[in-house]
Design a protein around this motif. Structure first.
Motif, PDB file in Angstrom:
ATOM      1  N   ILE A   1      58.786 -23.751  85.300  1.00 18.52           N
ATOM      2  CA  ILE A   1      59.280 -23.463  86.645  1.00 18.52           C
ATOM      3  C   ILE A   1      59.121 -24.693  87.539  1.00 18.52           C
ATOM      4  O   ILE A   1      58.048 -25.302  87.592  1.00 18.52           O
ATOM      5  CB  ILE A   1      58.503 -22.269  87.242  1.00 18.52           C
ATOM      6  CG1 ILE A   1      58.793 -21.002  86.425  1.00 18.52           C
ATOM      7  CG2 ILE A   1      58.867 -22.047  88.703  1.00 18.52           C
ATOM      8  CD1 ILE A   1      57.914 -19.837  86.778  1.00 18.52           C
TER       9      ILE A   1
ATOM     10  N   ARG B   1      64.539 -23.504  86.703  1.00 22.69           N
ATOM     11  CA  ARG B   1      63.703 -22.943  85.640  1.00 22.69           C
ATOM     12  C   ARG B   1      64.308 -23.330  84.299  1.00 22.69           C
ATOM     13  O   ARG B   1      65.488 -23.128  84.049  1.00 22.69           O
ATOM     14  CB  ARG B   1      63.589 -21.429  85.732  1.00 22.69           C
ATOM     15  CG  ARG B   1      62.544 -20.840  84.754  1.00 22.69           C
ATOM     16  CD  ARG B   1      62.627 -19.326  84.702  1.00 22.69           C
ATOM     17  NE  ARG B   1      62.568 -18.744  86.033  1.00 22.69           N
ATOM     18  CZ  ARG B   1      62.982 -17.514  86.314  1.00 22.69           C
ATOM     19  NH1 ARG B   1      63.508 -16.763  85.367  1.00 22.69           N
ATOM     20  NH2 ARG B   1      62.907 -17.051  87.547  1.00 22.69           N
TER      21      ARG B   1
ATOM     22  N   TYR C   1      68.699 -23.687  80.632  1.00 23.66           N
ATOM     23  CA  TYR C   1      68.654 -23.896  82.085  1.00 23.66           C
ATOM     24  C   TYR C   1      69.165 -22.646  82.782  1.00 23.66           C
ATOM     25  O   TYR C   1      70.293 -22.206  82.546  1.00 23.66           O
ATOM     26  CB  TYR C   1      69.516 -25.108  82.453  1.00 23.66           C
ATOM     27  CG  TYR C   1      69.545 -25.464  83.909  1.00 23.66           C
ATOM     28  CD1 TYR C   1      68.396 -25.832  84.587  1.00 23.66           C
ATOM     29  CD2 TYR C   1      70.750 -25.458  84.611  1.00 23.66           C
ATOM     30  CE1 TYR C   1      68.431 -26.185  85.927  1.00 23.66           C
ATOM     31  CE2 TYR C   1      70.804 -25.813  85.950  1.00 23.66           C
ATOM     32  CZ  TYR C   1      69.640 -26.181  86.603  1.00 23.66           C
ATOM     33  OH  TYR C   1      69.686 -26.519  87.926  1.00 23.66           O
TER      34      TYR C   1
ATOM     35  N   GLU D   1      61.303 -21.447  94.125  1.00 21.73           N
ATOM     36  CA  GLU D   1      61.650 -21.939  92.794  1.00 21.73           C
ATOM     37  C   GLU D   1      63.072 -22.485  92.834  1.00 21.73           C
ATOM     38  O   GLU D   1      64.007 -21.763  93.175  1.00 21.73           O
ATOM     39  CB  GLU D   1      61.545 -20.792  91.784  1.00 21.73           C
ATOM     40  CG  GLU D   1      61.882 -21.169  90.368  1.00 21.73           C
ATOM     41  CD  GLU D   1      61.885 -19.970  89.433  1.00 21.73           C
ATOM     42  OE1 GLU D   1      62.076 -20.184  88.220  1.00 21.73           O
ATOM     43  OE2 GLU D   1      61.710 -18.826  89.907  1.00 21.73           O
TER      44      GLU D   1
ATOM     45  N   LEU E   1      66.783 -17.355  89.897  1.00 20.20           N
ATOM     46  CA  LEU E   1      65.486 -17.889  90.316  1.00 20.20           C
ATOM     47  C   LEU E   1      64.806 -16.993  91.351  1.00 20.20           C
ATOM     48  O   LEU E   1      65.442 -16.164  91.997  1.00 20.20           O
ATOM     49  CB  LEU E   1      65.675 -19.294  90.898  1.00 20.20           C
ATOM     50  CG  LEU E   1      66.371 -20.311  89.987  1.00 20.20           C
ATOM     51  CD1 LEU E   1      66.469 -21.661  90.684  1.00 20.20           C
ATOM     52  CD2 LEU E   1      65.654 -20.441  88.661  1.00 20.20           C
TER      53      LEU E   1
ATOM     54  N   THR F   1      59.153 -26.026  91.384  1.00 22.17           N
ATOM     55  CA  THR F   1      58.908 -25.414  92.697  1.00 22.17           C
ATOM     56  C   THR F   1      58.783 -26.470  93.781  1.00 22.17           C
ATOM     57  O   THR F   1      58.194 -27.532  93.559  1.00 22.17           O
ATOM     58  CB  THR F   1      57.612 -24.578  92.660  1.00 22.17           C
ATOM     59  OG1 THR F   1      57.679 -23.647  91.572  1.00 22.17           O
ATOM     60  CG2 THR F   1      57.412 -23.817  93.953  1.00 22.17           C
TER      61      THR F   1
ATOM     62  N   TYR G   1      63.884 -23.359  79.927  1.00 21.52           N
ATOM     63  CA  TYR G   1      63.339 -22.633  78.791  1.00 21.52           C
ATOM     64  C   TYR G   1      63.194 -23.633  77.641  1.00 21.52           C
ATOM     65  O   TYR G   1      64.146 -23.952  76.938  1.00 21.52           O
ATOM     66  CB  TYR G   1      64.238 -21.456  78.416  1.00 21.52           C
ATOM     67  CG  TYR G   1      64.162 -20.339  79.418  1.00 21.52           C
ATOM     68  CD1 TYR G   1      63.413 -19.194  79.167  1.00 21.52           C
ATOM     69  CD2 TYR G   1      64.790 -20.440  80.659  1.00 21.52           C
ATOM     70  CE1 TYR G   1      63.314 -18.174  80.103  1.00 21.52           C
ATOM     71  CE2 TYR G   1      64.695 -19.433  81.598  1.00 21.52           C
ATOM     72  CZ  TYR G   1      63.956 -18.309  81.314  1.00 21.52           C
ATOM     73  OH  TYR G   1      63.859 -17.299  82.254  1.00 21.52           O
TER      74      TYR G   1
ATOM     75  N   PRO H   1      59.004 -20.893  79.223  1.00 21.47           N
ATOM     76  CA  PRO H   1      59.618 -21.139  80.535  1.00 21.47           C
ATOM     77  C   PRO H   1      58.828 -22.166  81.341  1.00 21.47           C
ATOM     78  O   PRO H   1      57.593 -22.156  81.330  1.00 21.47           O
ATOM     79  CB  PRO H   1      59.575 -19.758  81.209  1.00 21.47           C
ATOM     80  CG  PRO H   1      59.442 -18.784  80.081  1.00 21.47           C
ATOM     81  CD  PRO H   1      58.610 -19.485  79.051  1.00 21.47           C
TER      82      PRO H   1
END
Length: 434
Positions: A307, A294, A279, A291, A285, A309, A296, A305
């Motif tokens: 994202i 995000r 995280y 965003e 970001l 939004t 991983y 990754p």
């Protein structure tokens, strides 16, 4: 039940999107250790992943904690020596987390049911919380200012601990009735958010007031999957993201003062199950693209990754999405915290994006501590004549010289690698020309 509730929220239409394959990290052999951990840590500069290695990763089973200093621009050559080695646990360590506001204060918890608070700057085990947990500690989390710790244990209890007083200030027995692992985290307002399982093996989430833990503020059942739910919390937006081990989805919820207090927002779904999740801190970001999170996601041999939004068309900075957030600077020093002082997180603005400050290397001042035996042994190997002929300034100069030599060696290795690559490319060009 969550899906039937429609309420006004700026996060109701948040959507998740995985990046393209060329932006993923491939050929990574993610660890197969059967520990319900996220296996991944992220900051704006680096992504750290626990991977498969010969022997299965010896550092997980040795009673040692090694602290490493990653160079400002990343690794050029493999690191051989840690900054400091911490010794104190008798079994493997599964939880390691830095204090949110005090420099060089580290908390660790192991399979020995012991929590240790370290002053990494001196290598000392300052506080040992013994006899508080009769079984394995599933999770341990600092409060926002680091004054308290909340833990989830295999004995089905949630505990709130004042580590400096070495005292349990609140606890809840059977916070979740199920036998599967629980997780507990502090929220910004001091409440505690937990995930676990019901007696019927349904996955649950709950919200608690540590001042009155007889009954939860709110509790909800999700589904009957057996993956442990790992919570990731955004203190700026009061959004909690739940990532289940083995799931292929990320659920997210907004915490408010209005009933039912935990509001379902949406779910990001993908085809591949996740083996772990990292995280990104808010300062890493892209605020220009709205965003707000995000992740991983760890696959079997890949890190992807994802994202999150908020869909907005304006190019202006969105103040309501990006209030001032906790920065990387510490509010107080380790010694201040151990003396009883607290410090709130130092907030930074993201209006013009995050600009990293000057890199602060970890400085270890070795005192009379757990490392004393090793230092004494090393001193015994030095002759008396050498000791007398080596005053303190000379030792400092030698240290600087060694550092310069290491840097020169790194640059030399880098140049050698580039020379080889250039020669290889020239060879390929000559073949194409022929």
């Amino acid at each position: 039940m969550f899906r039937r509730v429609v309420r006004a929220s700026k996060f109701r239409h948040v959507f998740g999107q995985a990046v393209k394959n060329d932006q993923c990290y491939d050929d990574i052999r993610v660890s197969r250790v059967t520990w319900d951990s996220s296996f991944c840590a992220v900051n704006p500069k680096f992504v750290a992943i626990i991977i498969e290695a010969s022997g299965g990763g010896a550092f997980l089973v040795l009673p040692l904690l090694k602290v490493w200093q990653i160079p400002e621009n990343g690794l050029v050559t493999p690191l051989a020596e840690p900054v400091v080695v911490l010794e104190g646990h008798s079994k493997r360590v599964g939880i390691v987390t830095w204090h949110p506001t005090a420099r060089n204060v580290l908390m660790s918890a192991g399979c020995d049911n012991l929590i240790i608070i370290w002053n990494v700057g001196t290598g000392e085990a300052m506080i040992q919380l013994e006899d508080m947990h009769p079984d394995v500690i599933f999770s341990a989390c600092w409060s926002r200012n680091g004054a308290l710790i909340c833990t989830a244990c295999k004995d089905k209890k949630i505990r709130v601990i004042d580590p400096r007083k070495e005292k349990i200030v609140a606890e809840k027995d059977k916070a979740h009735d199920g036998a599967r692992p629980m997780r507990a985290i502090f929220l910004a307002d001091g409440n505690i958010f937990t995930t676990g399982f019901s007696r019927m093996s349904e996955r649950q989430l709950a919200l608690w007031n540590p001042k009155s833990m007889e009954e939860p503020i709110s509790v909800h059942e999700l589904d009957t999957s057996n993956g442990v739910l790992l919570p990731f919390y955004d203190a700026d937006t009061n959004v909690v993201y739940l990532c289940g081990k083995g799931d292929s989805s990320i659920r997210y919820f907004e915490i408010t003062d209005e009933a039912p207090f935990v509001h379902y927002l949406n779910t990001f779904s993908s085809k591949e199950p996740q083996r772990g999740m990292g995280y990104m801190p808010k300062r890493g970001l892209d605020v220009n693209k709205c965003e707000i999170a995000r992740f991983y996601k760890l696959h079997e041999r890949k890190c992807e990754p994802i994202i999150m939004t908020v869909p907005r068309k304006s190019d202006l900075f969105q103040d309501d999405l990006y209030p001032d957030t906790a920065g990387p600077d510490c509010a107080i020093e380790a010694e201040d915290w151990f003396d009883g002082k607290n410090g709130e997180p130092i907030l930074i603005s993201l209006k013009n994006g995050y600009v990293p400050g000057k890199n602060r290397d970890l400085k270890v001042v070795k005192k009379s501590n757990v490392l004393e035996g090793k230092l004494a042994k090393k001193a015994d190997n030095t002759s008396p004549a050498q000791s007398k002929a080596s005053p303190h300034p000379c030792t400092q100069n030698e240290g600087k010289l060694e550092e310069l030599l290491r840097e020169v060696k790194s640059l030399r290795d880098l140049v050698t690698l580039q020379d080889r690559r250039i020669a290889k490319l020239e060879d390929q060009i000559s073949k194409v020309a022929i």
